[in-house]
Design a protein around this motif. Structure first.
Motif, PDB file in Angstrom:
ATOM      1  N   ASN A 115       0.835  -1.206   0.000  1.00  0.00           N
ATOM      2  CA  ASN A 115       0.000   0.000   0.000  1.00  0.00           C
ATOM      3  C   ASN A 115       0.869   1.256   0.000  1.00  0.00           C
ATOM      4  N   TRP A 116       1.893   1.236   0.856  1.00  0.00           N
ATOM      5  CA  TRP A 116       2.791   2.395   1.024  1.00  0.00           C
ATOM      6  C   TRP A 116       3.665   2.608  -0.212  1.00  0.00           C
ATOM      7  N   PRO A 168      -6.103  -1.590  -1.635  1.00  0.00           N
ATOM      8  CA  PRO A 168      -6.676  -2.735  -2.350  1.00  0.00           C
ATOM      9  C   PRO A 168      -8.111  -2.480  -2.786  1.00  0.00           C
ATOM     10  N   GLU A 169      -8.443  -3.027  -3.948  1.00  0.00           N
ATOM     11  CA  GLU A 169      -9.804  -2.915  -4.484  1.00  0.00           C
ATOM     12  C   GLU A 169     -10.510  -4.266  -4.465  1.00  0.00           C
ATOM     13  N   TYR A 229      -5.395  -3.211  -7.182  1.00  0.00           N
ATOM     14  CA  TYR A 229      -5.386  -1.962  -6.427  1.00  0.00           C
ATOM     15  C   TYR A 229      -6.172  -0.876  -7.150  1.00  0.00           C
ATOM     16  N   VAL A 230      -6.567   0.132  -6.398  1.00  0.00           N
ATOM     17  CA  VAL A 230      -7.289   1.268  -6.958  1.00  0.00           C
ATOM     18  C   VAL A 230      -6.481   1.917  -8.074  1.00  0.00           C
ATOM     19  N   PRO A 261     -13.810 -13.975  -5.350  1.00  0.00           N
ATOM     20  CA  PRO A 261     -13.171 -12.694  -5.110  1.00  0.00           C
ATOM     21  C   PRO A 261     -13.964 -11.872  -4.098  1.00  0.00           C
ATOM     22  N   VAL A 262     -13.285 -10.986  -3.389  1.00  0.00           N
ATOM     23  CA  VAL A 262     -13.911 -10.141  -2.371  1.00  0.00           C
ATOM     24  C   VAL A 262     -13.575  -8.685  -2.663  1.00  0.00           C
ATOM     25  N   ARG A 263     -14.594  -7.829  -2.733  1.00  0.00           N
ATOM     26  CA  ARG A 263     -14.354  -6.400  -2.878  1.00  0.00           C
ATOM     27  C   ARG A 263     -13.999  -5.828  -1.523  1.00  0.00           C
ATOM     28  N   ALA A 264     -12.863  -5.179  -1.428  1.00  0.00           N
ATOM     29  CA  ALA A 264     -12.372  -4.666  -0.149  1.00  0.00           C
ATOM     30  C   ALA A 264     -13.376  -3.724   0.493  1.00  0.00           C
TER      31      ALA A 264
END
Length: 446
Positions: free
Chosen positions: A205-206, A212-213, A298-299, A437-440
């Motif tokens: 992330n950093w 995450p998307e 990721y976004v 899949p899982v949407r964050a």
């Protein structure tokens, strides 16, 4: 923390092995800025051990007042605490973080910030309501080589990042240790996707300056636990190693009596709470995974392929970033192999793969730009734990910044960062179960 020079009054809750990093810092290099005024734990013996270590330093400090877990609020009031360091079992982090915030304290918490989405929401809501500060102790952000990765990517040296491949290996010494302790119960730790990989997901992330998307994952118990142990002939007939002849020559056993630190914190404390730090890694009761594969979008549009193996012959990690103008590759060998049947007699209770002598490995950061020869990015190795990350993190948490000395790398992690690192692991755990899949954002809207 705040650049204010006023002395702060700090308490530590959870006095296991990890708390040693903080108690030594607060009674050592940062004692001129912060008063350590309270300990809180379910086990009085462990608090007494930390006080013995403080007394042994020879600086004449009085014992830190000790309070039972049910006396947490009383400690905050009586000792006029304004900063709480949380080092308890992961599933109880939110319990102490929220109560500390509501009492008007700032908080430093060990990772992971918590273990599920509801607990994370409680923390985020309490932070908003109280206006107090939560810092998450992501020491890997402070490792110099990880900082170099951040600088290289931010400078656009490989252009726009399209994908990341990240493989983390825990060796047979360090990896096995998660299956001896309270971490082996997923209800306590959230499994390695939460307890361990939260470090790694936070780094991505950093590094990418994104979040995450969508997450898809598969994982299971391949190596540890009673079923796998029987199938491979590795199982031994003992519940815990101490006092068991069957564990004497088991390379997967830890012998608490060999280590003064482990004996003091755990073996000698058992009479009070019954906790066994040396359980059989091939015994019943293991509910966490040991082999996990994760795919994240990721976004920013970048993707991550991540794999965590907890039974590797060597310890370390390989990370590759593929960009529109080249590729960045990091190799860290914390140990090149794991020595069998090594007795635990060191000064630390933490069994990381990093070692000395013929087990020690290397670190290499390579920049491979299009149409150019590969170039090694030289980084000074850090002193202390986690590649020098611990020392630098403590300075950021407890030291005094010079005016205008804000960290250009943005290494300080708050509750939002803690939640964003957590959501990847939580989504992976859910995907393990559903196969989908899982949407964050559906799991935890940050």
């Amino acid at each position: 923390m705040s650049p204010d020079t006023a002395r702060r009054r700090c308490a530590v809750v959870g006095l296991g092995a990890r708390a040693q990093l903080f108690t030594e810092a607060l009674t050592g290099p940062y004692a001129d800025r912060i008063d350590l005024v309270g300990f809180c734990d379910v086990n009085a013996h462990r608090m007494a051990v930390h006080n013995e270590w403080i007394a042994a330093s020879g600086d004449g400090r009085p014992a830190v007042p000790a309070y039972g877990a049910g006396e947490f609020e009383e400690m905050l009031r009586r000792e006029r605490v304004d900063l709480v360091v949380v080092c308890t079992v992961d599933r109880t982090h939110d319990h102490y973080i929220v109560r500390a915030l509501e009492a008007g304290c700032d908080v430093v918490t060990e990772k992971p910030m918590t273990t599920d989405a509801e607990r994370a929401r409680r923390i985020l809501d309490a932070r908003r309501r109280t206006g107090r500060q939560v810092r998450v102790a992501f020491n890997y952000r402070y490792n110099p080589v990880h900082a170099a990765v951040r600088e290289t990517l931010a400078a656009g040296r490989i252009g726009e990042v399209g994908s990341v491949h990240f493989e983390w290996l825990l060796d047979l010494r360090h990896g096995a240790d998660y299956f001896r302790r309270w971490h082996r119960d997923k209800a306590n730790s959230g499994g390695l996707m939460v307890h361990k990989a939260t470090h790694h997901f936070d780094l991505v992330n950093w590094w990418l300056d994104s979040e995450p998307e969508t997450v898809f994952a598969q994982g299971g118990r391949f190596f540890y636990g009673d079923e796998a142990g029987r199938r491979r002939g590795l199982a031994r007939d003992y519940a815990r190693a101490h006092g068991s002849p069957a564990a004497a020559d088991d390379p997967f056993a830890v012998h608490l009596a060999d280590s003064p630190v482990l004996s003091a914190l755990y073996l000698d404390a058992e009479a009070e709470d019954g906790y066994h730090r040396d359980q059989n890694v091939f015994g019943p009761g293991v509910t966490i995974e040991d082999d996990m594969a994760v795919l994240v979008r990721y976004v920013s549009g970048a993707t991550l392929t991540y794999h965590l193996t907890a039974y590797a012959p060597w310890e370390g990690y390989r990370i590759s970033f593929n960009g529109s103008e080249g590729r960045l590759e990091l190799l860290v060998e914390e140990s090149t192999w794991a020595r069998p049947r090594i007795r635990t007699h060191g000064a630390s209770a933490v069994m990381h793969g990093a070692a000395v002598g013929d087990e020690a490995g290397r670190t290499e950061l390579l920049l491979r730009r299009f149409w150019e020869e590969p170039r090694e990015v030289r980084v000074a190795t850090g002193e202390g734990g986690h590649g020098g990350g611990d020392v630098r993190m403590l300075e950021d948490l407890f030291g005094q910044r010079e005016p205008g000395g804000a960290d250009a790398l943005g290494r300080a992690a708050d509750a939002t960062d803690g939640a964003r690192s957590l959501v990847t692991g939580l989504a992976a755990n859910q995907s393990f179960v559903t196969g989908l899949p899982v949407r964050a954002q559906d799991l935890l809207d940050i």
